[in-house]
Design an enzyme around this catalytic site. Structure first.
Site, PDB file in Angstrom:
ATOM      1  N   ALA A   8      -2.748  -4.783   1.109  1.00 46.09           N
ATOM      2  CA  ALA A   8      -2.620  -4.465   2.535  1.00 46.09           C
ATOM      3  C   ALA A   8      -2.394  -2.978   2.773  1.00 46.09           C
ATOM      4  O   ALA A   8      -2.214  -2.551   3.906  1.00 46.09           O
ATOM      5  CB  ALA A   8      -1.486  -5.279   3.151  1.00 46.09           C
ATOM      6  N   ARG A  13      -6.430   7.921   1.843  1.00 44.60           N
ATOM      7  CA  ARG A  13      -6.994   9.042   1.088  1.00 44.60           C
ATOM      8  C   ARG A  13      -8.419   8.802   0.590  1.00 44.60           C
ATOM      9  O   ARG A  13      -9.034   9.686  -0.001  1.00 44.60           O
ATOM     10  CB  ARG A  13      -6.062   9.394  -0.093  1.00 44.60           C
ATOM     11  CG  ARG A  13      -4.851  10.186   0.372  1.00 44.60           C
ATOM     12  CD  ARG A  13      -4.091  10.733  -0.802  1.00 44.60           C
ATOM     13  NE  ARG A  13      -3.286   9.701  -1.442  1.00 44.60           N
ATOM     14  CZ  ARG A  13      -2.946   9.722  -2.730  1.00 44.60           C
ATOM     15  NH1 ARG A  13      -3.368  10.701  -3.519  1.00 44.60           N
ATOM     16  NH2 ARG A  13      -2.193   8.771  -3.227  1.00 44.60           N
ATOM     17  N   GLY A  82       6.093  -2.657   3.649  1.00 44.18           N
ATOM     18  CA  GLY A  82       6.473  -2.458   2.257  1.00 44.18           C
ATOM     19  C   GLY A  82       6.028  -3.574   1.331  1.00 44.18           C
ATOM     20  O   GLY A  82       5.614  -4.654   1.770  1.00 44.18           O
TER      21      GLY A  82
HETATM   22  C1  UD1 Z   1       4.894   1.234  -5.470  1.00 45.12           C
HETATM   23  C2  UD1 Z   1       6.256   0.920  -6.062  1.00 45.12           C
HETATM   24  C3  UD1 Z   1       6.621   2.001  -7.075  1.00 45.12           C
HETATM   25  C4  UD1 Z   1       5.552   2.126  -8.123  1.00 45.12           C
HETATM   26  C5  UD1 Z   1       4.187   2.359  -7.475  1.00 45.12           C
HETATM   27  C6  UD1 Z   1       3.105   2.305  -8.511  1.00 45.12           C
HETATM   28  C7  UD1 Z   1       7.530  -0.211  -4.329  1.00 45.12           C
HETATM   29  C8  UD1 Z   1       8.570  -0.077  -3.278  1.00 45.12           C
HETATM   30  N1  UD1 Z   1       7.234   0.880  -5.006  1.00 45.12           N
HETATM   31  O1  UD1 Z   1       5.004   2.456  -4.778  1.00 45.12           O
HETATM   32  O2  UD1 Z   1       7.873   1.710  -7.673  1.00 45.12           O
HETATM   33  O3  UD1 Z   1       5.869   3.199  -9.017  1.00 45.12           O
HETATM   34  O4  UD1 Z   1       3.911   1.343  -6.516  1.00 45.12           O
HETATM   35  O5  UD1 Z   1       1.893   2.681  -7.907  1.00 45.12           O
HETATM   36  O6  UD1 Z   1       7.034  -1.294  -4.568  1.00 45.12           O
HETATM   37  N2  UD1 Z   1       1.043  -2.804  -0.195  1.00 45.12           N
HETATM   38  C9  UD1 Z   1       0.950  -3.862   0.671  1.00 45.12           C
HETATM   39  N3  UD1 Z   1       1.725  -3.881   1.784  1.00 45.12           N
HETATM   40  C10 UD1 Z   1       2.618  -2.885   2.072  1.00 45.12           C
HETATM   41  C11 UD1 Z   1       2.701  -1.806   1.174  1.00 45.12           C
HETATM   42  C12 UD1 Z   1       1.908  -1.797   0.056  1.00 45.12           C
HETATM   43  O7  UD1 Z   1       0.169  -4.786   0.452  1.00 45.12           O
HETATM   44  O8  UD1 Z   1       3.279  -2.973   3.104  1.00 45.12           O
HETATM   45  C13 UD1 Z   1       0.209  -2.801  -1.404  1.00 45.12           C
HETATM   46  C14 UD1 Z   1      -0.803  -1.656  -1.478  1.00 45.12           C
HETATM   47  O9  UD1 Z   1      -2.056  -2.065  -0.965  1.00 45.12           O
HETATM   48  C15 UD1 Z   1      -0.877  -1.360  -2.959  1.00 45.12           C
HETATM   49  C16 UD1 Z   1       0.504  -1.766  -3.477  1.00 45.12           C
HETATM   50  O10 UD1 Z   1       1.049  -2.612  -2.507  1.00 45.12           O
HETATM   51  O11 UD1 Z   1      -1.837  -2.173  -3.596  1.00 45.12           O
HETATM   52  C17 UD1 Z   1       1.394  -0.575  -3.703  1.00 45.12           C
HETATM   53  O12 UD1 Z   1       1.482   0.152  -2.525  1.00 45.12           O
HETATM   54  P1  UD1 Z   1       1.726   1.708  -2.522  1.00 45.12           P
HETATM   55  O13 UD1 Z   1       1.942   2.170  -1.154  1.00 45.12           O
HETATM   56  O14 UD1 Z   1       0.693   2.377  -3.340  1.00 45.12           O
HETATM   57  O15 UD1 Z   1       3.108   1.754  -3.334  1.00 45.12           O
HETATM   58  P2  UD1 Z   1       4.016   2.975  -3.575  1.00 45.12           P
HETATM   59  O16 UD1 Z   1       4.884   3.197  -2.414  1.00 45.12           O
HETATM   60  O17 UD1 Z   1       3.192   4.085  -4.098  1.00 45.12           O
END
Ligand code: UD1
Ligand code: CA
Length: 459
Positions: A8, A13, A82
């Site tokens: 989601a 980017r 999140g």
């Molecule tokens: C997350 C982790 C972090 C880890 C990193 C690795 C958390 C809080 N943090 O960080 O510890 O080092 O990934 O890349 O989990 N997504 C959703 N819904 C949301 C937010 C994200 O489905 O509301 C999905 C994104 O599509 C993605 C994944 O979750 O596939 C990770 O999301 P991203 O925003 O990249 O995570 P980070 O904050 O970078």
């Protein structure tokens, strides 16, 4: 096993209208790679969390279901609060009988072996995948107490001492489903981003005395994510390099493992040789002793033993028989069946046609909607006129026929067995077997003919 795939995220980017997980890696959407990984560990349930506007993702996978996939449940996360919030949305669809594995839709190269080790390490509790990075910027840091994983702190929430930690959370984890539900219920958004962090389940587990295993992947590249075009192409190259090494290990001869692109399944027999810059798409089968020249594109094609495909050949959705010589510069379009020992040469285009044993079309020809028997010779510049502007018609050329150069066969038409067409013939009626048919104007010479001369300009 329940598998939750988080997809989601926004993918800002990528600067693209296409949802991130639909971008292609090795010819397949990122999400398809992750679904395959879920299948590889025998997922009973797959739950994909997507965002509003991501309906294209759902539509794409519902119209083209992956072969033998466990049923996919689609859950919309709105708003995106999140990773913890995302898994909360999936929770109602988890089956407590099995543990739950969390994957990311944008981490496509994760391999079965690593996942199996992670699942074993969890042993009903919690296990997460971690790697050591020289530059851990942006990642959640793995904080250990007396060697045990005790919590994860996100980069934005970390203290300077925590920022120095190089062991990071990859994001992939396995947990017992009943416990996971409980931990998810206890998450709070008290952090720099005001989000529900999935990573907070680690501290909740640790505080309860539930062991948390930190497992390292077989290769760091398995854990790399795609956030930009640059990362996408980096993973593409990584995938291709790994795949090329697998081919070499199987005994496939590659002139240069850095210059082959496989976007699908390439199945090779023994002693297959592949020259540089070839692209294989869909399912391509090359039998024993097949050689592929440089710069060829093959899509959904099977090639039988000992056939040589020479440089710059483009073939799709077709079958090519044994001991043929195809190319250079041949184009084989869909629904063509090329028999044994056939020669097709430069600038020969074949579409929806059958070509029988030992027949040849060596130079500049168009063969469409045609059935060619065995031992036929198609001369240079021959065209089958299969299309009358409204409908397509079939042409039949029987065994042993000889089509002279520069003929047009206006379909529907039949050339009988062992018939010969004189060069330049425009065939509009069937040509009888065993005879010479010719439509050319008879050659004549005009005696005493004078070539006009330029009049001298009047002054
Ligand atoms: C997350 C982790 C972090 C880890 C990193 C690795 C958390 C809080 N943090 O960080 O510890 O080092 O990934 O890349 O989990 N997504 C959703 N819904 C949301 C937010 C994200 O489905 O509301 C999905 C994104 O599509 C993605 C994944 O979750 O596939 C990770 O999301 P991203 O925003 O990249 O995570 P980070 O904050 O970078
Ligand atoms: Ca990320």
């Amino acid at each position: 096993m329940n598998v939750v795939i988080l997809a989601a995220g926004q993918g800002t980017r990528m600067h693209s209208n296409l949802p991130k997980v639909l971008h292609l890696l090795a010819g397949r959407p990122l999400l398809a790679h992750v679904i395959s990984a879920a299948q590889s560990i025998k997922a009973q349930r797959i739950i994909v969390v997507y965002r509003s506007g991501g309906e294209a993702v759902r539509a794409k996978f519902e119209t083209n279901p992956q072969p033998s996939s466990a049923p996919i449940t689609w859950v919309k996360q709105e708003p995106q609060s999140g990773t913890g919030h995302a898994v909360q949305q999936a929770a109602p669809f988890l089956d407590d009988r099995w543990p739950t594995l969390i994957l990311y839709g944008d981490v496509p190269l994760i391999q079965q072996n690593t996942l199996s080790r992670l699942i074993n390490a969890a042993d009903g509790g919690l296990a997460l995948l971690t790697v050591e990075l020289d530059n851990p910027t942006g990642y959640g840091r793995v904080i250990r107490r007396e060697g045990l994983v005790s919590r994860i702190v996100e980069h934005r929430d970390a203290l300077p001492a925590e920022l120095a930690v190089k062991e990071v959370n990859v994001g992939i984890m396995v947990a017992g489903t009943t416990q996971l539900r409980k931990w998810l219920g206890a998450l709070t958004p008290n952090n720099a981003q005001g989000e529900y962090y999935l990573t907070d389940v680690v501290k909740l587990a640790f505080d309860e005395g539930c062991p948390v295993a930190g497992v390292q992947p077989d290769h760091v590249w398995e854990t790399l994510g795609v956030n930009s075009r640059a990362q996408l192409v980096e993973l593409e190259r990584r995938f291709q390099r790994v795949n090329a090494q697998k081919l070499l290990a199987q005994g496939v001869g590659l002139m240069d493992p850095e210059r082959i692109d496989v976007r699908g399944d390439l199945i090779c027999g023994r002693d297959v040789l592949i020259d540089v810059n070839c692209v294989f798409e869909g399912r391509v089968e090359l039998a024993n002793g097949v050689s592929i020249g440089p710069n060829c594109v093959l899509r959904n094609v099977s090639v039988a033993a000992d056939t040589q495909i020479l440089a710059f050949t483009y073939a799709e959705d077709s079958t090519i028989g044994a001991s043929c010589r195809i190319g250079p510069y041949t184009r084989i379009r869909p629904a063509s069946t090329i028999g044994k020992e056939v020669h097709l040469g430069n600038f020969v285009e074949v579409k929806a046609s059958q070509i029988g044993l030992g027949s040849k079309a060596n130079h500049h020809a168009y063969i469409g909607d045609t059935e060619i028997g065995s031992g036929v010779n198609v001369g240079a510049g021959t065209i089958v006129c299969n299309y009358d502007g409204a409908n397509k018609h079939r042409t039949i050329i029987e065994d042993g026929a000889f089509i002279g150069s520069d003929c047009q066969l206006v379909a529907p038409v039949r050339v009988g067995k062992n018939a010969t067409l004189g060069a330049g013939t425009t065939l509009t009626k069937d040509a009888p077997a065993g005879k010479l048919t010719i439509t050319r104007v008879r050659q004549s010479t005009i005696e005493n003919w004078q070539r006009p001369t330029k009049k001298s300009p009047s002054r």
